[in-house]
Design a protein around this motif. Structure first.
Motif, short mmCIF file in Angstrom:
data_model
loop_
_atom_site.label_atom_id
_atom_site.label_comp_id
_atom_site.label_asym_id
_atom_site.label_seq_id
_atom_site.Cartn_x
_atom_site.Cartn_y
_atom_site.Cartn_z
N PRO A 69 0.83 -1.22 0.00
CA PRO A 69 0.00 0.00 0.00
C PRO A 69 0.86 1.27 0.00
N GLU A 70 0.36 2.30 -0.64
CA GLU A 70 1.08 3.57 -0.66
C GLU A 70 1.12 4.17 0.74
N LEU A 71 2.15 4.96 0.99
CA LEU A 71 2.37 5.55 2.30
C LEU A 71 1.29 6.57 2.62
N VAL A 72 0.79 6.53 3.87
CA VAL A 72 -0.13 7.54 4.39
C VAL A 72 0.65 8.37 5.40
N THR A 73 0.78 9.66 5.16
CA THR A 73 1.64 10.53 5.97
C THR A 73 0.78 11.51 6.77
N LEU A 74 0.97 11.48 8.10
CA LEU A 74 0.16 12.27 9.02
C LEU A 74 1.07 13.14 9.90
N PHE A 75 0.61 14.38 10.13
CA PHE A 75 1.41 15.38 10.85
C PHE A 75 0.61 15.89 12.05
N SER A 76 1.28 16.00 13.20
CA SER A 76 0.57 16.38 14.44
C SER A 76 0.81 17.81 14.88
N GLY A 77 1.02 18.71 13.94
CA GLY A 77 0.93 20.14 14.26
C GLY A 77 2.23 20.82 14.64
N ASP A 78 2.21 22.16 14.53
CA ASP A 78 3.31 23.09 14.78
C ASP A 78 4.31 23.06 13.63
N ALA A 79 4.05 23.88 12.62
CA ALA A 79 4.98 24.02 11.50
C ALA A 79 5.23 25.48 11.14
N PHE A 80 4.22 26.34 11.30
CA PHE A 80 4.31 27.70 10.77
C PHE A 80 5.08 28.65 11.68
N ASN A 81 5.40 28.23 12.89
CA ASN A 81 6.15 29.05 13.84
C ASN A 81 6.44 28.16 15.04
N PRO A 82 7.41 28.44 15.88
CA PRO A 82 8.43 29.49 15.76
C PRO A 82 9.67 28.94 15.08
N SER A 83 10.21 29.71 14.19
CA SER A 83 11.46 29.33 13.53
C SER A 83 12.14 30.58 13.02
N LEU A 84 13.39 30.39 12.68
CA LEU A 84 14.17 31.47 12.08
C LEU A 84 13.49 32.00 10.84
N GLU A 85 13.11 31.07 9.93
CA GLU A 85 12.60 31.47 8.63
C GLU A 85 11.24 32.14 8.74
N SER A 86 10.42 31.71 9.69
CA SER A 86 9.07 32.26 9.79
C SER A 86 9.07 33.67 10.35
N SER A 87 10.22 34.14 10.84
CA SER A 87 10.30 35.47 11.43
C SER A 87 10.71 36.56 10.45
N VAL A 88 11.07 36.17 9.22
CA VAL A 88 11.62 37.13 8.28
C VAL A 88 10.94 36.96 6.92
N THR A 89 10.63 38.08 6.28
CA THR A 89 10.03 38.01 4.95
C THR A 89 11.09 37.81 3.89
N LYS A 90 10.66 37.81 2.61
CA LYS A 90 11.62 37.71 1.52
C LYS A 90 12.57 38.88 1.52
N ASP A 91 12.13 40.01 2.02
CA ASP A 91 13.04 41.13 2.24
C ASP A 91 13.69 40.90 3.59
N ALA A 92 14.92 40.42 3.59
CA ALA A 92 15.54 39.95 4.82
C ALA A 92 15.84 41.06 5.81
N ASP A 93 15.61 42.30 5.42
CA ASP A 93 15.84 43.39 6.36
C ASP A 93 14.58 43.74 7.14
N VAL A 94 13.49 43.03 6.88
CA VAL A 94 12.22 43.36 7.52
C VAL A 94 11.73 42.18 8.35
N TRP A 95 11.49 42.40 9.62
CA TRP A 95 10.92 41.36 10.48
C TRP A 95 9.40 41.41 10.32
N ASN A 96 8.84 40.41 9.71
CA ASN A 96 7.40 40.38 9.45
C ASN A 96 6.97 38.92 9.34
#
Length: 390
Positions: A69-96
């Motif tokens: 059977p094909e793999l069934v992949t399940l995730f139990s939450g917390d991905a969008f924060n907190p992390s280095l990357e989630s604290s900065v926009t594409k403009d790396a000089d702006v914290w957003n």
């Protein structure tokens, strides 16, 4: 078939075995939870999204799993924060804060469903709804309701339950559950939220999943281990397996016929699960659970390396700026800062005390998020941001 660069060593660690079996499993499940930093850390298991993806590809594509059977992949939450990357926009000089960078990774992993975690709401419900709308899978929580959205509607327009059909025709019933305690940790929530007991919610909704044809019921939760254990204790085998998150460690228990599993953190661990129907017509399932640590012995998945580079490229120059120097290793590992005194927490508290001209300074241990040892040498802006609870 993956190329040789993505072949992984067969160093599986058996967490639970239900015994010897003839033939392939009826279901193959992969579980992970609480992922924050997309880059690898300095200590084993090093983790990192690219090595994690190599393991995913192994369980999806290796020849030993052909005709299974094909793999069934399940995730139990917390991905969008907190992390280095989630604290900065594409403009790396702006914290957003945004969290957008995690969406393509969660999708590429092949996630089929996710439980809502508290940190997924850190940037507000509106931003969560924006991010979740770009995910190729549903987000679930059945026991936190927002009356402003309608009668018995979950926060963020999540689903309460979800039934999916495996590649070999098995109906999998999923229910998402959270705990009351983490609601107090979120800065901005809609007013008048309704929290319902996880146990009572399960007792109400799991029979409905069975009535709708679910052959197996899986709870994907974002609760501390004692609350998952309580859920298993009070539901008397109603749920076949509880896949939990919120805690940042690996653990397994078997309570009143229900397996309770949490699968580490931060792309450093995952669980591979094989499930088989029992032959006694009881409707029960046997589970074989394997823990995989994402070590440096696992090669990086090159397309994911390139994706991570693309997602974080604009941050690199700003975040590589030195802001200080340390003569001693700074221990920011979770098992240090959450259990005992640590030199990095002492150092941060000394800075706060000095800045505010205070006599003492106290900091919550969860503020330190790096989960690694920083060697002697320059302290980069990246190190400061990655250790800060966003």
């Amino acid at each position: 078939m993956p190329d040789k660069k993505t072949e992984v060593p067969p160093n599986e660690s058996v967490t639970f075995s239900s015994g010897d079996h003839d033939g392939p499993p009826d279901l193959r499940i992969l579980h992970y939870n609480d992922v924050y930093h997309v880059d690898q850390s300095s200590s084993e298991p090093v983790g990192g999204a690219a090595r994690f993806m190599s393991l995913i590809k192994h369980y999806e594509e290796n020849e030993k799993f052909e005709a299974q059977p094909e793999l069934v992949t399940l995730f139990s939450g917390d991905a969008f924060n907190p992390s280095l990357e989630s604290s900065v926009t594409k403009d790396a000089d702006v914290w957003n804060p945004t969290g957008d960078h995690m969406v393509p990774l969660l999708n590429n992993i092949g996630t089929h469903a996710a439980a809502l975690g508290n940190h997924d709401l850190d940037f507000g419900v509106t931003q969560f709804k924006h991010l979740s709308s770009k995910c190729k899978f549903p987000w679930l929580i059945a026991n936190v309701l927002d009356p402003a959205l309608g009668d018995s509607v979950p926060i963020g327009n999540c689903k309460k339950t979800h039934i999916m059909t495996s590649s070999n025709g098995i109906k999998i019933g999923l229910i998402g559950l959270g705990e009351r305690e983490w609601l107090a940790t979120i800065n901005s929530l809609p007013p008048n939220l309704i929290y319902k007991s996880a146990t009572q919610t399960a007792k109400e909704l799991v029979p409905q999943l069975r009535a709708e044809g679910a052959d197996i019921v899986i709870a994907i939760t974002h609760m501390r281990e004692p609350n998952d254990n309580k859920l298993a204790e009070q539901t008397d085998g109603l749920i076949d397996i509880i896949l939990g998150g919120h805690d940042h460690y690996y653990s397994h228990s078997f309570i009143k016929g229900t397996h309770v599993l949490r699968s580490g953190t931060d792309f450093k661990q995952m669980s591979y699960i094989e499930a088989r129907r029992r032959s006694d017509d009881s409707g029960r399932w046997d589970f074989d659970i394997v823990r995989r640590d994402v070590t440096s012995a696992i090669p990086e998945h090159q397309p994911t390396v390139e994706l991570v580079e693309k997602l974080t490229a604009s941050l690199k120059a700003t975040l590589q700026k030195p802001v200080g120097y340390t003569a001693a290793p700074l221990d920011a590992r979770f098992r240090t800062v959450r259990l005992k005194e640590s030199n990095i927490a002492n150092w941060v508290c000394d800075i706060m005390r000095h800045y505010y001209s205070g006599d003492c300074s106290i900091m919550a241990s969860g503020t330190v998020r790096g989960d690694q040892v920083y060697p002697p040498g320059p302290i980069l802006l990246k190190d400061i941001v990655s250790n800060s609870r966003a």
